[in-house]
Motif scaffolding. Structure first.
Motif, PDB file in Angstrom:
ATOM      1  N   GLY A  83      33.480  -5.495  -8.191  1.00  0.00           N
ATOM      2  CA  GLY A  83      32.172  -5.599  -7.562  1.00  0.00           C
ATOM      3  C   GLY A  83      31.852  -7.053  -7.279  1.00  0.00           C
ATOM      4  N   GLN A  84      30.590  -7.330  -7.006  1.00  0.00           N
ATOM      5  CA  GLN A  84      30.170  -8.705  -6.745  1.00  0.00           C
ATOM      6  C   GLN A  84      28.673  -8.849  -6.971  1.00  0.00           C
ATOM      7  N   TRP A  85      28.271 -10.087  -7.214  1.00  0.00           N
ATOM      8  CA  TRP A  85      26.849 -10.393  -7.351  1.00  0.00           C
ATOM      9  C   TRP A  85      26.209 -10.368  -5.981  1.00  0.00           C
ATOM     10  N   GLU A  86      24.926 -10.083  -5.945  1.00  0.00           N
ATOM     11  CA  GLU A  86      24.173 -10.148  -4.690  1.00  0.00           C
ATOM     12  C   GLU A  86      23.564 -11.537  -4.584  1.00  0.00           C
ATOM     13  N   GLY A  87      23.972 -12.276  -3.548  1.00  0.00           N
ATOM     14  CA  GLY A  87      23.424 -13.606  -3.331  1.00  0.00           C
ATOM     15  C   GLY A  87      23.984 -14.647  -4.280  1.00  0.00           C
ATOM     16  N   ASP A  88      23.549 -15.879  -4.067  1.00  0.00           N
ATOM     17  CA  ASP A  88      24.028 -16.981  -4.903  1.00  0.00           C
ATOM     18  C   ASP A  88      22.889 -17.917  -5.303  1.00  0.00           C
ATOM     19  N   ALA A  89      21.700 -17.375  -5.435  1.00  0.00           N
ATOM     20  CA  ALA A  89      20.540 -18.170  -5.846  1.00  0.00           C
ATOM     21  C   ALA A  89      20.677 -18.557  -7.318  1.00  0.00           C
ATOM     22  N   PRO A  90      19.971 -19.579  -7.746  1.00  0.00           N
ATOM     23  CA  PRO A  90      19.946 -19.894  -9.175  1.00  0.00           C
ATOM     24  C   PRO A  90      19.475 -18.659  -9.952  1.00  0.00           C
ATOM     25  N   ASP A 127      16.443 -14.089  -9.543  1.00  0.00           N
ATOM     26  CA  ASP A 127      17.742 -13.457  -9.777  1.00  0.00           C
ATOM     27  C   ASP A 127      17.971 -13.460 -11.287  1.00  0.00           C
ATOM     28  N   VAL A 128      18.074 -12.253 -11.867  1.00  0.00           N
ATOM     29  CA  VAL A 128      18.259 -12.127 -13.306  1.00  0.00           C
ATOM     30  C   VAL A 128      19.499 -11.270 -13.553  1.00  0.00           C
ATOM     31  N   ARG A 129      20.344 -11.719 -14.467  1.00  0.00           N
ATOM     32  CA  ARG A 129      21.603 -11.034 -14.752  1.00  0.00           C
ATOM     33  C   ARG A 129      21.704 -10.719 -16.242  1.00  0.00           C
ATOM     34  N   ILE A 130      22.451  -9.652 -16.527  1.00  0.00           N
ATOM     35  CA  ILE A 130      22.626  -9.205 -17.907  1.00  0.00           C
ATOM     36  C   ILE A 130      23.937  -8.443 -17.986  1.00  0.00           C
ATOM     37  N   ASP A 131      24.488  -8.337 -19.177  1.00  0.00           N
ATOM     38  CA  ASP A 131      25.728  -7.588 -19.357  1.00  0.00           C
ATOM     39  C   ASP A 131      25.692  -6.857 -20.688  1.00  0.00           C
ATOM     40  N   THR A 132      26.569  -5.872 -20.819  1.00  0.00           N
ATOM     41  CA  THR A 132      26.748  -5.171 -22.082  1.00  0.00           C
ATOM     42  C   THR A 132      28.105  -4.498 -22.094  1.00  0.00           C
ATOM     43  N   HIS A 133      28.545  -4.137 -23.255  1.00  0.00           N
ATOM     44  CA  HIS A 133      29.828  -3.451 -23.399  1.00  0.00           C
ATOM     45  C   HIS A 133      29.705  -2.018 -22.884  1.00  0.00           C
ATOM     46  N   ARG A 134      30.781  -1.488 -22.336  1.00  0.00           N
ATOM     47  CA  ARG A 134      30.736  -0.129 -21.772  1.00  0.00           C
ATOM     48  C   ARG A 134      30.458   0.949 -22.825  1.00  0.00           C
ATOM     49  N   LEU A 135      30.675   0.658 -24.104  1.00  0.00           N
ATOM     50  CA  LEU A 135      30.365   1.625 -25.152  1.00  0.00           C
ATOM     51  C   LEU A 135      28.927   1.524 -25.654  1.00  0.00           C
ATOM     52  N   ASN A 136      28.200   0.520 -25.196  1.00  0.00           N
ATOM     53  CA  ASN A 136      26.810   0.350 -25.617  1.00  0.00           C
ATOM     54  C   ASN A 136      25.896   1.113 -24.647  1.00  0.00           C
ATOM     55  N   THR A 137      25.967   2.428 -24.720  1.00  0.00           N
ATOM     56  CA  THR A 137      25.210   3.258 -23.773  1.00  0.00           C
ATOM     57  C   THR A 137      23.690   3.156 -23.940  1.00  0.00           C
ATOM     58  N   PRO A 138      23.137   2.967 -25.154  1.00  0.00           N
ATOM     59  CA  PRO A 138      21.683   2.782 -25.222  1.00  0.00           C
ATOM     60  C   PRO A 138      21.218   1.549 -24.433  1.00  0.00           C
ATOM     61  N   GLY A 147      15.460  -1.463 -14.008  1.00  0.00           N
ATOM     62  CA  GLY A 147      15.648  -1.738 -12.582  1.00  0.00           C
ATOM     63  C   GLY A 147      16.862  -2.566 -12.222  1.00  0.00           C
ATOM     64  N   PHE A 148      17.700  -2.872 -13.184  1.00  0.00           N
ATOM     65  CA  PHE A 148      18.920  -3.624 -12.885  1.00  0.00           C
ATOM     66  C   PHE A 148      19.919  -2.724 -12.172  1.00  0.00           C
ATOM     67  N   GLN A 149      20.719  -3.341 -11.316  1.00  0.00           N
ATOM     68  CA  GLN A 149      21.765  -2.637 -10.586  1.00  0.00           C
ATOM     69  C   GLN A 149      23.128  -3.071 -11.128  1.00  0.00           C
ATOM     70  N   ARG A 163      32.732  -6.811 -20.131  1.00  0.00           N
ATOM     71  CA  ARG A 163      31.346  -6.351 -20.125  1.00  0.00           C
ATOM     72  C   ARG A 163      30.970  -5.816 -18.749  1.00  0.00           C
ATOM     73  N   LEU A 164      30.112  -4.815 -18.744  1.00  0.00           N
ATOM     74  CA  LEU A 164      29.528  -4.320 -17.508  1.00  0.00           C
ATOM     75  C   LEU A 164      28.403  -5.277 -17.126  1.00  0.00           C
ATOM     76  N   ALA A 165      28.394  -5.698 -15.867  1.00  0.00           N
ATOM     77  CA  ALA A 165      27.433  -6.693 -15.411  1.00  0.00           C
ATOM     78  C   ALA A 165      26.380  -6.062 -14.502  1.00  0.00           C
ATOM     79  N   TYR A 166      25.153  -6.480 -14.700  1.00  0.00           N
ATOM     80  CA  TYR A 166      24.014  -5.956 -13.950  1.00  0.00           C
ATOM     81  C   TYR A 166      23.183  -7.110 -13.418  1.00  0.00           C
ATOM     82  N   GLN A 167      22.410  -6.814 -12.369  1.00  0.00           N
ATOM     83  CA  GLN A 167      21.594  -7.840 -11.744  1.00  0.00           C
ATOM     84  C   GLN A 167      20.309  -7.208 -11.223  1.00  0.00           C
ATOM     85  N   LYS A 168      19.236  -7.974 -11.287  1.00  0.00           N
ATOM     86  CA  LYS A 168      17.985  -7.561 -10.668  1.00  0.00           C
ATOM     87  C   LYS A 168      17.458  -8.742  -9.874  1.00  0.00           C
TER      88      LYS A 168
END
Length: 172
Positions: A83-90, A127-138, A147-149, A163-168
């Motif tokens: 996949g890829q991040w949306e945009g390149d803002a700070p 632009d806010v990003r976060i990640d978690t392990h694929r087994l951390n379903t909660p 609202g993260f994608q 880690r699975l990466a998410y962005q909002k």
């Protein structure tokens, strides 16, 4: 509920939340934060000293949860696969999210993320990003509910660092 910067006075309680989180993840069968790769006292105190550590406090002044809001480029986020991040803002990254074991299952992780997003906007980050392990379903559930994608996979240079990466992107 009050969302505020943590102080050194809060360090011991935050470290306790981190230790509870490490044990919780282990009990769930997740390798995240295991084998000495989880948040420790030095990391917690560093986050506090850099004014990156926030706490969610209830009306009884109990710390319900904590999160570190880290501005700037996260080296692990520079190479994303599948996949890829949306945009390149700070951007601002949310790391070291933990909820007090007494309050798990009541939606406080979601509230913690919502308040983190509001603080990110207050700090000027859309632009806010976060990640978690694929087994951390909660955590995955709380992240998507906030609202993260899903954007792809990032790799931290540690054992079981995928880690699975998410962005909002906040457009307001």
């Amino acid at each position: 509920m009050e969302f505020k910067l943590a102080t050194s006075f809060d360090g011991k309680a935050i470290l306790q939340l981190m230790q509870e989180g490490i044990a919780y993840l282990k009990a769930q069968g997740s390798p995240q934060w295991q084998d000495g790769f989880g948040p420790d006292e030095a990391k917690v105190m560093h986050d506090i000293s850099q004014k990156h550590c926030y706490i969610l406090v209830n009306e009884h002044q109990q710390i319900v949860g904590t999160a570190a809001l880290i501005p700037g480029v996260d080296p692990a986020y520079t190479a994303i696969s599948e996949g890829q991040w949306e945009g390149d803002a700070p951007y601002l990254s949310i790391h070291r999210v933990a909820v007090n074991s007494q309050f798990r299952g009541y939606g406080y992780a979601h509230l913690l993320l919502e308040r983190s997003l509001l603080e990110a906007q207050h700090l000027g980050y859309h632009d806010v990003r976060i990640d978690t392990h694929r087994l951390n379903t909660p955590m995955q559930k709380a992240i998507t509910k906030a609202g993260f994608q899903y954007r792809g996979v990032v790799h931290f240079p540690i054992l079981n660092g995928e880690r699975l990466a998410y962005q909002k992107i906040n457009t307001q």
